[in-house]
Write a protein that holds these residues in place. Structure first.
Motif, PDB file in Angstrom:
ATOM      1  N   SER A 118      -7.592  -5.110  -3.009  1.00 20.25           N
ATOM      2  CA  SER A 118      -6.526  -4.184  -3.386  1.00 20.25           C
ATOM      3  C   SER A 118      -7.125  -2.848  -3.792  1.00 20.25           C
ATOM      4  O   SER A 118      -8.303  -2.758  -4.154  1.00 20.25           O
ATOM      5  CB  SER A 118      -5.684  -4.754  -4.532  1.00 20.25           C
ATOM      6  OG  SER A 118      -6.483  -4.949  -5.682  1.00 20.25           O
ATOM      7  N   ILE A 119      -6.301  -1.807  -3.711  1.00 24.83           N
ATOM      8  CA  ILE A 119      -6.697  -0.466  -4.138  1.00 24.83           C
ATOM      9  C   ILE A 119      -5.656   0.019  -5.137  1.00 24.83           C
ATOM     10  O   ILE A 119      -4.448  -0.060  -4.888  1.00 24.83           O
ATOM     11  CB  ILE A 119      -6.787   0.501  -2.956  1.00 24.83           C
ATOM     12  CG1 ILE A 119      -7.802  -0.014  -1.927  1.00 24.83           C
ATOM     13  CG2 ILE A 119      -7.179   1.905  -3.424  1.00 24.83           C
ATOM     14  CD1 ILE A 119      -7.884   0.827  -0.665  1.00 24.83           C
ATOM     15  N   ARG A 132      -2.765  -3.243  -0.560  1.00 24.18           N
ATOM     16  CA  ARG A 132      -3.043  -4.645  -0.832  1.00 24.18           C
ATOM     17  C   ARG A 132      -3.267  -5.368   0.479  1.00 24.18           C
ATOM     18  O   ARG A 132      -2.458  -5.262   1.410  1.00 24.18           O
ATOM     19  CB  ARG A 132      -1.868  -5.295  -1.564  1.00 24.18           C
ATOM     20  CG  ARG A 132      -2.123  -6.718  -2.012  1.00 24.18           C
ATOM     21  CD  ARG A 132      -0.822  -7.434  -2.315  1.00 24.18           C
ATOM     22  NE  ARG A 132      -0.047  -7.654  -1.098  1.00 24.18           N
ATOM     23  CZ  ARG A 132       1.120  -8.300  -1.080  1.00 24.18           C
ATOM     24  NH1 ARG A 132       1.653  -8.726  -2.205  1.00 24.18           N
ATOM     25  NH2 ARG A 132       1.765  -8.484   0.054  1.00 24.18           N
ATOM     26  N   VAL A 133      -4.382  -6.075   0.565  1.00 24.84           N
ATOM     27  CA  VAL A 133      -4.668  -6.922   1.729  1.00 24.84           C
ATOM     28  C   VAL A 133      -4.883  -8.324   1.196  1.00 24.84           C
ATOM     29  O   VAL A 133      -5.899  -8.603   0.558  1.00 24.84           O
ATOM     30  CB  VAL A 133      -5.913  -6.449   2.501  1.00 24.84           C
ATOM     31  CG1 VAL A 133      -6.113  -7.304   3.741  1.00 24.84           C
ATOM     32  CG2 VAL A 133      -5.797  -4.969   2.880  1.00 24.84           C
ATOM     33  N   SER A 134      -3.912  -9.206   1.413  1.00 20.30           N
ATOM     34  CA  SER A 134      -3.960 -10.553   0.832  1.00 20.30           C
ATOM     35  C   SER A 134      -4.438 -11.565   1.861  1.00 20.30           C
ATOM     36  O   SER A 134      -4.169 -11.445   3.056  1.00 20.30           O
ATOM     37  CB  SER A 134      -2.581 -10.970   0.321  1.00 20.30           C
ATOM     38  OG  SER A 134      -2.200 -10.179  -0.779  1.00 20.30           O
ATOM     39  N   ARG A 135      -5.147 -12.558   1.370  1.00 18.04           N
ATOM     40  CA  ARG A 135      -5.506 -13.715   2.177  1.00 18.04           C
ATOM     41  C   ARG A 135      -4.462 -14.789   1.946  1.00 18.04           C
ATOM     42  O   ARG A 135      -4.001 -14.998   0.820  1.00 18.04           O
ATOM     43  CB  ARG A 135      -6.887 -14.256   1.798  1.00 18.04           C
ATOM     44  CG  ARG A 135      -7.975 -13.212   1.769  1.00 18.04           C
ATOM     45  CD  ARG A 135      -8.079 -12.427   3.053  1.00 18.04           C
ATOM     46  NE  ARG A 135      -8.627 -13.251   4.138  1.00 18.04           N
ATOM     47  CZ  ARG A 135      -8.612 -12.878   5.403  1.00 18.04           C
ATOM     48  NH1 ARG A 135      -8.043 -11.740   5.766  1.00 18.04           N
ATOM     49  NH2 ARG A 135      -9.150 -13.652   6.327  1.00 18.04           N
ATOM     50  N   ARG A 136      -4.074 -15.463   2.988  1.00 19.06           N
ATOM     51  CA  ARG A 136      -3.033 -16.490   2.875  1.00 19.06           C
ATOM     52  C   ARG A 136      -3.617 -17.769   2.297  1.00 19.06           C
ATOM     53  O   ARG A 136      -4.377 -18.467   2.959  1.00 19.06           O
ATOM     54  CB  ARG A 136      -2.402 -16.764   4.243  1.00 19.06           C
ATOM     55  CG  ARG A 136      -1.593 -15.585   4.761  1.00 19.06           C
ATOM     56  CD  ARG A 136      -0.843 -15.959   6.015  1.00 19.06           C
ATOM     57  NE  ARG A 136       0.000 -14.866   6.471  1.00 19.06           N
ATOM     58  CZ  ARG A 136       1.223 -14.629   6.042  1.00 19.06           C
ATOM     59  NH1 ARG A 136       1.750 -15.417   5.122  1.00 19.06           N
ATOM     60  NH2 ARG A 136       1.933 -13.625   6.517  1.00 19.06           N
ATOM     61  N   ARG A 137      -3.272 -18.024   1.052  1.00 19.60           N
ATOM     62  CA  ARG A 137      -3.689 -19.243   0.373  1.00 19.60           C
ATOM     63  C   ARG A 137      -2.556 -19.716  -0.520  1.00 19.60           C
ATOM     64  O   ARG A 137      -1.621 -18.973  -0.812  1.00 19.60           O
ATOM     65  CB  ARG A 137      -4.938 -18.995  -0.486  1.00 19.60           C
ATOM     66  CG  ARG A 137      -6.220 -18.739   0.308  1.00 19.60           C
ATOM     67  CD  ARG A 137      -7.421 -18.896  -0.618  1.00 19.60           C
ATOM     68  NE  ARG A 137      -8.663 -18.778   0.127  1.00 19.60           N
ATOM     69  CZ  ARG A 137      -9.368 -17.657   0.216  1.00 19.60           C
ATOM     70  NH1 ARG A 137      -8.926 -16.567  -0.369  1.00 19.60           N
ATOM     71  NH2 ARG A 137     -10.490 -17.623   0.905  1.00 19.60           N
ATOM     72  N   THR A 138      -2.677 -20.962  -0.987  1.00 21.05           N
ATOM     73  CA  THR A 138      -1.672 -21.467  -1.921  1.00 21.05           C
ATOM     74  C   THR A 138      -1.642 -20.615  -3.173  1.00 21.05           C
ATOM     75  O   THR A 138      -0.585 -20.263  -3.701  1.00 21.05           O
ATOM     76  CB  THR A 138      -1.972 -22.930  -2.280  1.00 21.05           C
ATOM     77  OG1 THR A 138      -2.009 -23.699  -1.078  1.00 21.05           O
ATOM     78  CG2 THR A 138      -0.904 -23.483  -3.218  1.00 21.05           C
ATOM     79  N   MET A 139      -2.836 -20.255  -3.668  1.00 18.73           N
ATOM     80  CA  MET A 139      -2.944 -19.365  -4.814  1.00 18.73           C
ATOM     81  C   MET A 139      -3.558 -18.061  -4.329  1.00 18.73           C
ATOM     82  O   MET A 139      -4.735 -18.015  -3.975  1.00 18.73           O
ATOM     83  CB  MET A 139      -3.818 -19.991  -5.913  1.00 18.73           C
ATOM     84  CG  MET A 139      -3.189 -21.194  -6.574  1.00 18.73           C
ATOM     85  SD  MET A 139      -4.214 -21.887  -7.901  1.00 18.73           S
ATOM     86  CE  MET A 139      -5.613 -22.496  -6.963  1.00 18.73           C
ATOM     87  N   SER A 140      -2.745 -17.017  -4.260  1.00 22.14           N
ATOM     88  CA  SER A 140      -3.230 -15.740  -3.749  1.00 22.14           C
ATOM     89  C   SER A 140      -2.621 -14.607  -4.548  1.00 22.14           C
ATOM     90  O   SER A 140      -1.710 -14.803  -5.358  1.00 22.14           O
ATOM     91  CB  SER A 140      -2.887 -15.578  -2.262  1.00 22.14           C
ATOM     92  OG  SER A 140      -1.487 -15.623  -2.061  1.00 22.14           O
ATOM     93  N   LEU A 141      -3.105 -13.406  -4.293  1.00 13.51           N
ATOM     94  CA  LEU A 141      -2.655 -12.226  -5.026  1.00 13.51           C
ATOM     95  C   LEU A 141      -1.185 -11.943  -4.733  1.00 13.51           C
ATOM     96  O   LEU A 141      -0.775 -11.869  -3.580  1.00 13.51           O
ATOM     97  CB  LEU A 141      -3.514 -11.025  -4.605  1.00 13.51           C
ATOM     98  CG  LEU A 141      -3.254  -9.698  -5.307  1.00 13.51           C
ATOM     99  CD1 LEU A 141      -3.642  -9.797  -6.765  1.00 13.51           C
ATOM    100  CD2 LEU A 141      -4.044  -8.585  -4.628  1.00 13.51           C
ATOM    101  N   ALA A 244      -9.682   2.796  -7.377  1.00 14.05           N
ATOM    102  CA  ALA A 244     -10.624   1.684  -7.536  1.00 14.05           C
ATOM    103  C   ALA A 244     -10.300   0.621  -6.499  1.00 14.05           C
ATOM    104  O   ALA A 244      -9.123   0.320  -6.256  1.00 14.05           O
ATOM    105  CB  ALA A 244     -10.534   1.100  -8.942  1.00 14.05           C
ATOM    106  N   VAL A 245     -11.335   0.079  -5.887  1.00 12.43           N
ATOM    107  CA  VAL A 245     -11.189  -0.993  -4.898  1.00 12.43           C
ATOM    108  C   VAL A 245     -11.595  -2.302  -5.560  1.00 12.43           C
ATOM    109  O   VAL A 245     -12.701  -2.420  -6.094  1.00 12.43           O
ATOM    110  CB  VAL A 245     -12.052  -0.717  -3.659  1.00 12.43           C
ATOM    111  CG1 VAL A 245     -11.908  -1.854  -2.640  1.00 12.43           C
ATOM    112  CG2 VAL A 245     -11.668   0.615  -3.025  1.00 12.43           C
ATOM    113  N   SER A 246     -10.703  -3.283  -5.529  1.00 14.35           N
ATOM    114  CA  SER A 246     -10.936  -4.566  -6.187  1.00 14.35           C
ATOM    115  C   SER A 246     -10.977  -5.699  -5.175  1.00 14.35           C
ATOM    116  O   SER A 246     -10.209  -5.705  -4.209  1.00 14.35           O
ATOM    117  CB  SER A 246      -9.822  -4.887  -7.190  1.00 14.35           C
ATOM    118  OG  SER A 246      -9.710  -3.901  -8.179  1.00 14.35           O
ATOM    119  N   VAL A 247     -11.849  -6.637  -5.426  1.00 17.02           N
ATOM    120  CA  VAL A 247     -11.844  -7.913  -4.716  1.00 17.02           C
ATOM    121  C   VAL A 247     -11.342  -8.953  -5.706  1.00 17.02           C
ATOM    122  O   VAL A 247     -11.900  -9.098  -6.804  1.00 17.02           O
ATOM    123  CB  VAL A 247     -13.238  -8.283  -4.189  1.00 17.02           C
ATOM    124  CG1 VAL A 247     -13.196  -9.632  -3.476  1.00 17.02           C
ATOM    125  CG2 VAL A 247     -13.755  -7.196  -3.254  1.00 17.02           C
TER     126      VAL A 247
END
Length: 565
Positions: A118-119, A132-141, A244-247
């Motif tokens: 995310s930025i 926001r670039v999300s990864r597809r998971r059960t628990m994700s951003l 700020a760029v966050s992982v």
């Protein structure tokens, strides 16, 4: 952001930013803010009186103006926000240059790390997400573009605080003491009531100083249990933190230490490229001045038509705010005037008012939009589902023509209903959401099939089970191919091919790239008029409704992928 005082040689506006704010613009933004609060997107005018402190007569004029401009629509006795409000936030996202410049890099990093990226940008004493670039998971951003987090509860905010002035720290302390549980930040869970204010303040000051020293920050479950993040700053040429760029990850996959070890080297290696990309995005505006003929002031005709009930200053101020997305880095006064068709003096008053209200900043001769614009329901409206976007438009269409309206998508060789508004007659069509029909025998199916390329269209006709559903159903592949070629011109009308006595007419709904993504129709009984009468009376309003749906879809999908059911 880059230092942009000298990127354009244009005159600076005369006057002081302390001049009186344009009243109708201030009141209009107050109404939009009230309707943007969580759970408040649909309100009665009396509710707005309570929330804003404005007189009922003032609310009625503001709401009437916003309805005419398309930012608000009537919903029975209530009023609700429309996706058109997203044009304001989209103007900020385009004008700041960050999503366009850094979005592709964020997507690449998300694929490489297999984690959400995310930025965020500084917004007062908070951090507001712009990408926001999300990864597809059960628990994700789950944070959305436009969401605002307290600076002390996220890694980007910790980085931003490292550059705060003493006054900014004092403002933060006052906010913390007034809102110790972060109730004014709906994007985060409430802080436990037992949290000691002095401990929170001391801990945040320590983390901010540490982040400033080492050049990165972490978030060890500050928002909620399990959520962790590592962030690096992206600077502008003046040395200020632009974003700020966050992982972002989860404790089921990483500790903060292992996440930092895994991603920090690559994040730091990409920082220089990010800063160059951002500087280039803003710097290009001087090499590519705004093109096109000057616009016309759209508020003139509305004022002439509606008279005193139309707040022209509000309409002009919102037009100025929308215009600031035309170039990354900002626009000069002359460019704003040209983009809106307003006299320079009028554009200047709007700009100075927006500056005082916190939506615009002046950098030398340029005015640029500020992230506070995203507080105007951006997170909510950009997350609307396809059905939520379409349904109000179908309701308005049914009110106008008194026939049932539906929206469908192509699902294999069938159409699937995703939105529907029935009309109530003795004879009516009984269809529910999720109903499926063969595409070849329906008006919406033919519109959707016609939107495919010729090879895909022919392949679907070859494999379809072309059974006669009534005595009038067209089942010959050659004849259907001819009908679909004609349908590609804009609409389809099916008369008693799906069911005896049922006639329907449909038009396509296209995405911003022109691809057909859905279809909308009106259905009627054949006994209520001839085919020519159906076409003449129902096709024009149906096309208008489809155009409105497309405008809403384009606004919603301008910065987030279009989510089809």
């Amino acid at each position: 952001m880059t230092s942009i005082d000298t990127t354009v040689a244009a005159e600076a506006p005369a006057g002081s930013p302390d001049e009186p704010v344009v009243g109708p613009l201030e009141r209009g933004l107050a109404v939009l803010r009230a309707m943007s609060a969580p759970g408040e997107h649909r309100l009665r005018p009396s509710d707005l009186v309570h929330l804003t402190g404005l007189a009922r007569a003032t609310i009625d004029r503001v709401v009437g103006t916003l309805v005419h401009l398309g930012y608000v629509r009537a919903a029975g006795r209530d009023v609700e926000l429309t996706p058109r409000v997203l044009h304001l936030g989209n103007a900020y996202l385009a004008g700041c240059g960050i999503p366009d410049a850094l979005g592709p890099l964020a997507e690449r990093l998300a694929r490489e790390f297999d984690e959400s990226v995310s930025i965020a940008v500084p917004d007062g004493d908070g951090a507001r997400f712009v990408t926001r670039v999300s990864r597809r998971r059960t628990m994700s951003l789950t944070f959305r573009i436009g969401d605002l987090l307290p600076a002390e509860r996220c890694a980007p905010g910790t980085l931003f605080a490292g550059g705060w002035t003493e006054q900014e720290w004092q403002d933060w302390r006052q906010r913390r003491r007034a809102d110790p549980r972060d109730a004014t930040f709906p994007a985060v869970p409430a802080r436990p009531a037992a949290a000691d204010p002095q401990t929170v303040e001391a801990d945040f000051a320590r983390r901010a100083a540490q982040a400033a020293e080492r050049g990165w920050a972490d978030d060890d479950q500050l928002v909620e249990p399990g959520l962790i993040a590592v962030a690096v700053p992206v600077m502008d040429p003046s040395g200020r933190t632009a974003c700020a760029v966050s992982v972002v990850s989860h404790t089921s996959r990483h500790t903060v230490g292992s996440l930092a070890a895994a991603v920090l080297p690559r994040l730091r290696a990409e920082t220089a490229a990010m800063e160059r990309a951002l500087a280039d995005a803003v710097g290009q505006r001087s090499a590519a001045p705004l093109a096109g003929a000057p616009a016309t002031d759209a508020s003139l005709a509305a004022k002439q038509e509606l008279g005193a009930g139309f707040l022209q200053s509000l309409a002009r101020g919102l037009a100025v705010l929308s215009s600031l997305g035309a170039a990354a880095g900002g626009l000069t006064l002359s460019e704003v005037a040209a983009a809106t068709g307003l006299p320079r003096a009028t554009a200047r008053r709007s700009l100075l008012s927006l500056q005082q209200l916190g939506y615009v900043a002046a950098n030398g001769r340029l005015f640029r939009p500020l992230p506070r614009i995203l507080e105007l329901a951006y997170a909510h409206l950009s997350g609307l589902s396809f059905a939520q976007i379409v349904q109000p438009r179908l309701e308005r269409l049914v009110e106008e023509v008194r026939e049932s309206a539906s929206a469908t998508v192509l699902d294999g060789d069938d159409i699937r209903y995703v939105a529907r508004v029935p009309t109530y007659r003795i004879m009516s069509v009984d269809i529910t959401i999720g109903t499926r029909f063969p595409a070849y025998a329906t008006s919406m199916g033919r519109v959707l099939l016609a939107g495919l390329d010729e090879h895909e269209r022919a392949a679907r006709l070859r494999r379809a089970d072309l059974r006669p559903l009534t005595r009038r159903t067209v089942t010959d592949p050659g004849e259907l191919a001819r009908i679909l070629r004609e349908t590609a011109s804009g609409y389809a009308l099916v008369d008693e091919e799906l069911e005896e006595g049922l006639r329907s007419i449909a038009v396509p709904v296209r995405d911003a790239g022109g691809a057909v993504v859905a279809a909308v129709n009106l259905s009627t009984h054949t006994g209520r008029g001839s085919v020519e009468h159906t076409r003449a009376t129902l096709l024009p309003p149906l096309r208008r409704a489809a155009s409105d749906i497309e405008a809403d879809l384009h606004a919603v999908s301008a910065r987030t992928p279009l989510r089809l059911p």
